[in-house]
Motif scaffolding. Structure first.
Motif, PDB file in Angstrom:
ATOM      1  N   UNK A   1      81.883  43.472  34.947  1.00  0.00           N
ATOM      2  CA  UNK A   1      82.264  43.145  36.327  1.00  0.00           C
ATOM      3  C   UNK A   1      82.283  44.421  37.157  1.00  0.00           C
ATOM      4  N   UNK A   2      81.611  44.385  38.274  1.00  0.00           N
ATOM      5  CA  UNK A   2      81.586  45.528  39.185  1.00  0.00           C
ATOM      6  C   UNK A   2      81.884  45.016  40.588  1.00  0.00           C
ATOM      7  N   UNK A   3      82.750  45.697  41.308  1.00  0.00           N
ATOM      8  CA  UNK A   3      83.030  45.322  42.701  1.00  0.00           C
ATOM      9  C   UNK A   3      82.981  46.570  43.554  1.00  0.00           C
ATOM     10  N   UNK A   4      82.321  46.462  44.681  1.00  0.00           N
ATOM     11  CA  UNK A   4      82.402  47.562  45.641  1.00  0.00           C
ATOM     12  C   UNK A   4      81.959  47.059  47.002  1.00  0.00           C
ATOM     13  N   UNK A   5      82.070  47.929  47.994  1.00  0.00           N
ATOM     14  CA  UNK A   5      81.671  47.545  49.351  1.00  0.00           C
ATOM     15  C   UNK A   5      80.172  47.253  49.370  1.00  0.00           C
ATOM     16  N   UNK A   6      79.789  46.220  50.092  1.00  0.00           N
ATOM     17  CA  UNK A   6      78.366  45.892  50.194  1.00  0.00           C
ATOM     18  C   UNK A   6      77.780  46.578  51.425  1.00  0.00           C
ATOM     19  N   UNK A   7      76.516  46.287  51.715  1.00  0.00           N
ATOM     20  CA  UNK A   7      75.886  46.878  52.890  1.00  0.00           C
ATOM     21  C   UNK A   7      76.479  46.310  54.177  1.00  0.00           C
TER      22      UNK A   7
ATOM     23  N   UNK B   1      81.005  43.175  47.358  1.00  0.00           N
ATOM     24  CA  UNK B   1      80.010  42.525  46.513  1.00  0.00           C
ATOM     25  C   UNK B   1      80.433  42.648  45.056  1.00  0.00           C
ATOM     26  N   UNK B   2      80.508  41.512  44.406  1.00  0.00           N
ATOM     27  CA  UNK B   2      80.825  41.469  42.977  1.00  0.00           C
ATOM     28  C   UNK B   2      79.520  41.261  42.208  1.00  0.00           C
ATOM     29  N   UNK B   3      79.388  41.930  41.082  1.00  0.00           N
ATOM     30  CA  UNK B   3      78.334  41.583  40.128  1.00  0.00           C
ATOM     31  C   UNK B   3      79.015  41.270  38.803  1.00  0.00           C
ATOM     32  N   UNK B   4      78.877  40.033  38.370  1.00  0.00           N
ATOM     33  CA  UNK B   4      79.568  39.592  37.148  1.00  0.00           C
ATOM     34  C   UNK B   4      78.509  39.123  36.155  1.00  0.00           C
ATOM     35  N   UNK B   5      78.595  39.633  34.940  1.00  0.00           N
ATOM     36  CA  UNK B   5      77.636  39.236  33.905  1.00  0.00           C
ATOM     37  C   UNK B   5      78.343  38.341  32.897  1.00  0.00           C
ATOM     38  N   UNK B   6      77.742  37.180  32.645  1.00  0.00           N
ATOM     39  CA  UNK B   6      78.297  36.262  31.639  1.00  0.00           C
ATOM     40  C   UNK B   6      77.165  35.790  30.729  1.00  0.00           C
ATOM     41  N   UNK B   7      77.554  35.347  29.559  1.00  0.00           N
ATOM     42  CA  UNK B   7      76.595  34.783  28.624  1.00  0.00           C
ATOM     43  C   UNK B   7      76.905  33.284  28.542  1.00  0.00           C
TER      44      UNK B   7
END
Lengths: 180, 565
Positions: free
Chosen positions: A35-41, A47-53
């Motif tokens: 899981x990564x969160x930071x300010x978007x453009x 903006x969150x980027x979440x990886x799941x299987x």
């Protein structure tokens, strides 16, 4: 069939929202691999980027639930093939190992990694890449006893030539105008 | 509007008045005392109902919201006050009921210090609220309340919670109120797509055996007239879910009854024979679908739904139509042909006949010695000319009342559907009566659920609410006992109750009460209750081991509905 999916969420930057998002996964007993969160453009938008299987069906349903969250603007999901993604890893190794052999230099060179800092006691190496790549360098460096190792969550960008968020925002604004 | 300098607590009350709030259900305590102090000056503008437990306040707010369509408002203090709201908030979340819950919180410098009566209410309520927010400065109050009402009442409604720190209640602010009409990250409902409407209309015009299933979405969108006009034009039989009850008059010739586990025989078995299902404002709950893999396999599915997350969640829609039920039904109406499905509707009536002979007659006109729940429900409905608001608790009496009580007007059914909250009935009746002061409120409770919240009899008496309570007493947790009988080899594990003297309890609260044990006393007993000016409790001692039928056994297909054990 389960596979890796990248879930991207655009949201307000509000206290507690991370919790509101993660409980949607928890409730369905879906593990978050990264899981990564930071300010978007966009100003003020995170903006969150979440990886799941998971299976595609479950991921679709989770994305629908994420979009129900009042402070979530839009959520997307993509397979790994549809995205370019990276992780960053840092390795701390004893500097002494660099004096004794040129192996580390070769590993850094071959992996396309770089050295960030050298002191008498330790050297910090940085590598970006996919998890398998950063992991492979770790295995190699660990011959010299890696003192610390850290890998970031994944960040990802779509390969799609169409910017779906911009399209969505246009549609949304038209919808709001129609409702006014 | 000119601003004025007031305290955060006064801002809370003024903001509620700006939103048109006339009734608040609550329970005071340390962390919400400043708000209660401000409320003291506004007793001419807003009625506060002191319940006997915070769970009572939140269920009352739900009952109020159900009959008015407006957000129910409740107050509680921090810590235990707030945690006692959680069951009702969860109930409102799963049943899409608009609530604005305001909880006091310890002063902001004390947050996270394990202060007296501190609990993380925002964290605890997060999974069961549509939105929640912690206020730590007075300036935030007007906007937070405006946002709370907008979110609770728009789109698919739901409960919201505002947790207001005590120091924010004391602070002063320049008060100015502006209603919230838009949130950039939130689309309450989508405009109806005319192409989808056309696709749906084509399916409807071509269908031979169409069946319309409607839920609470019709009531929330005030789409009752559109629904009625639509089925009358197309001649399509319509079945309601538990929460869709009362959206169409019971006796409408195209109303074919209730779906689901204890619903009617016809709509359940015909679901699997229909060639088209038109689902309107319903969410294919598992109590409606039974085994999903065998559900409505001969039918194309049209799903009219306001919440995009409900589309394809359980049952795949061939034609999803997003938008509120009122708009989508109105647009659909313009695209469908006048039609009749008399032979198909007759098939439902044939099923009704079978169900009547095997189940209903024995339930509502029994010949056996003991009293049945069904006959009490039938008489109560008749004695109120089918015009009352029905409030039910959860369990056998809920299913029996939902089956046999009749409706002429919408927003007349108050029940806990999704969560199945025992103890809901009595407090929900408090709110229903306050929300519909001129209507008769008839409440059915069982002896189990009644004992979970019976302290709210005190609230009813204190506020002179003319609620009519029919306690169907079978000395058992009846629904659990029924399952034990049918599926657990009659191993009645902890379902039998040694009950108190309920008449004495009601009288203790100052409520007149009467107990009926024989058939010849029943009608007169109900008549007397309905004529009584004020609250009244009628205990009806019913057969101990009666069951609710028909029944779709858990995990079975809807077409495998059984009429008897």
């Amino acid at each position: 069939m389960k596979q890796e999916f990248n879930i991207t969420i655009f949201s307000e930057n509000h206290i507690g929202l991370l919790n509101r998002i993660t409980i949607i996964f928890t409730r369905r007993k879906i593990n978050i691999e990264s899981l990564t969160v930071s300010a978007s453009a966009l100003k003020g938008i995170s903006k969150f980027t979440i990886v799941v299987n998971e299976t595609q069906d479950r991921v679709m349903k989770v994305v629908s639930q994420l979009e129900k969250v009042v402070d979530v603007m839009k959520a997307f999901y993509h397979t790994n093939d549809e995205m370019i993604f990276q992780e960053i890893a840092l390795y701390k190794v004893p500097t002494e190992a660099l004096y004794n052999t040129d192996k580390i230099e070769k590993m850094v060179r071959n992996a396309g990694a770089r050295i960030l800092e050298i002191t008498r006691e330790y050297t910090v190496i940085e590598k970006t890449g996919h998890k398998e790549e950063t992991q492979a360098l770790f295995e190699q460096l660990n011959e010299f006893h890696v003192m610390q190792f850290i890998r970031s969550g994944r960040i990802a960008i779509t390969r799609d030539p169409i910017e779906r968020l911009s399209e969505f925002l246009k549609e949304r604004d038209a919808m709001f105008d129609a409702l006014d | 509007m000119a601003t004025k300098r007031i305290t955060g607590s006064q801002a809370v009350i003024l903001s509620l008045l700006e939103e048109g709030v006339d009734t608040i259900f609550g329970y005071p305590g340390g962390a919400i005392m400043p708000i209660y102090d401000a409320l003291y000056d506004f007793d001419k503008h807003v009625t506060h109902i002191l319940t006997r437990h915070e769970q009572g306040a939140v269920h009352a707010a739900e009952g109020y919201a159900k009959v008015t369509g407006k957000a129910g408002v409740c107050f509680a203090t921090s810590g235990p006050g707030a945690t006692n709201l959680i069951t009702g908030i969860a109930d409102a979340q799963i049943d899409s009921i608009p609530l604005v819950c305001i909880t006091g919180q310890v002063a902001s410098p004390l947050l996270g210090t394990d202060a007296f009566q501190e609990s993380d209410v925002v964290g605890i309520s997060m999974p069961v609220t549509k939105w929640n927010y912690q206020v730590t400065s007075a300036e935030e109050i007007p906007d937070a309340i405006a946002k709370a009402f907008y979110i609770a009442q728009s789109g698919r409604p739901g409960p919201v919670l505002l947790d207001i720190a005590k120091d924010a209640q004391f602070q002063e602010l320049d008060f100015e109120y502006k209603k919230c009409t838009k949130i950039r990250s939130y689309i309450p409902e989508f405009p109806v797509d005319p192409f989808k409407v056309k696709e749906a209309a084509d399916l409807i015009n071509a269908a031979k055996k169409p069946l319309l299933l409607f839920g609470q979405g019709v009531i929330i969108a005030n789409a009752e007239d559109e629904l009625k006009a639509f089925i009358e034009k197309t001649g399509i039989p319509a079945a309601w879910t538990l929460l869709g009850l009362s959206a169409l008059p019971t006796d409408h010739p195209l109303n074919v009854g209730m779906l689901g586990m204890h619903g009617n025989y016809g709509p359940n078995i015909k679901t699997n024979e229909a060639d088209l299902i038109i689902a309107v404002g319903m969410r294919f709950d598992d109590r409606v679908t039974g085994k999903v893999s065998t559900y409505a396999k001969n039918a194309k599915i049209i799903h009219l739904e306001v919440d995009p997350a409900e589309i394809n969640k359980i049952v795949k829609a061939d034609v999803p139509v997003l938008g509120n039920a009122r708009n989508s039904l109105a647009m659909l109406m313009e695209n469908v042909q006048q039609n009749k499905h008399d032979a198909w509707v007759q098939e439902f009536r044939d099923c009704d006949k079978i169900e009547y002979e095997k189940v209903i007659q024995k339930d509502i006109f029994p010949e056996k010695q003991g009293l049945t729940m069904g006959e009490a429900v039938r008489i109560a409905s008749e004695k109120t000319n089918h015009e009352a608001i029905l409030v039910t608790d959860v369990g056998q009496q809920q299913m029996i009342a939902s089956r046999y009580f009749k409706f002429k007007h919408s927003k007349s059914n108050v029940t806990s559907g999704g969560l199945g909250t025992m103890g809901y009935g009595i407090p929900a009746a408090v709110g229903a009566q306050l929300g519909a002061k001129d209507r008769k409120v008839v409440t059915f409770v069982g002896d189990g659920g009644f004992q979970m919240t019976l302290q709210e009899l005190g609230t009813i008496v204190q506020n002179k609410l003319p609620v009519k309570i029919i306690l169907l007493n079978n000395n058992f947790l009846g629904m659990v006992r029924q399952w034990q009988q049918l599926f657990f080899e009659k191993r009645y594990s902890f379902t039998e109750l040694t009950n108190p003297d309920f008449i004495m309890i009601a009288n203790g609260f100052g409520m007149p009460a009467h107990k009926v044990t024989k058939r010849e006393e029943l009608e007169a007993g109900i008549q007397k209750m309905m004529e009584h000016d004020g609250p009244y409790l009628l205990e009806v001692v019913v057969e101990k081991e009666d069951n609710v039928f028909p029944m779709v056994p858990a995990g079975a297909s809807v077409s495998d509905i059984i009429l008897e054990a």
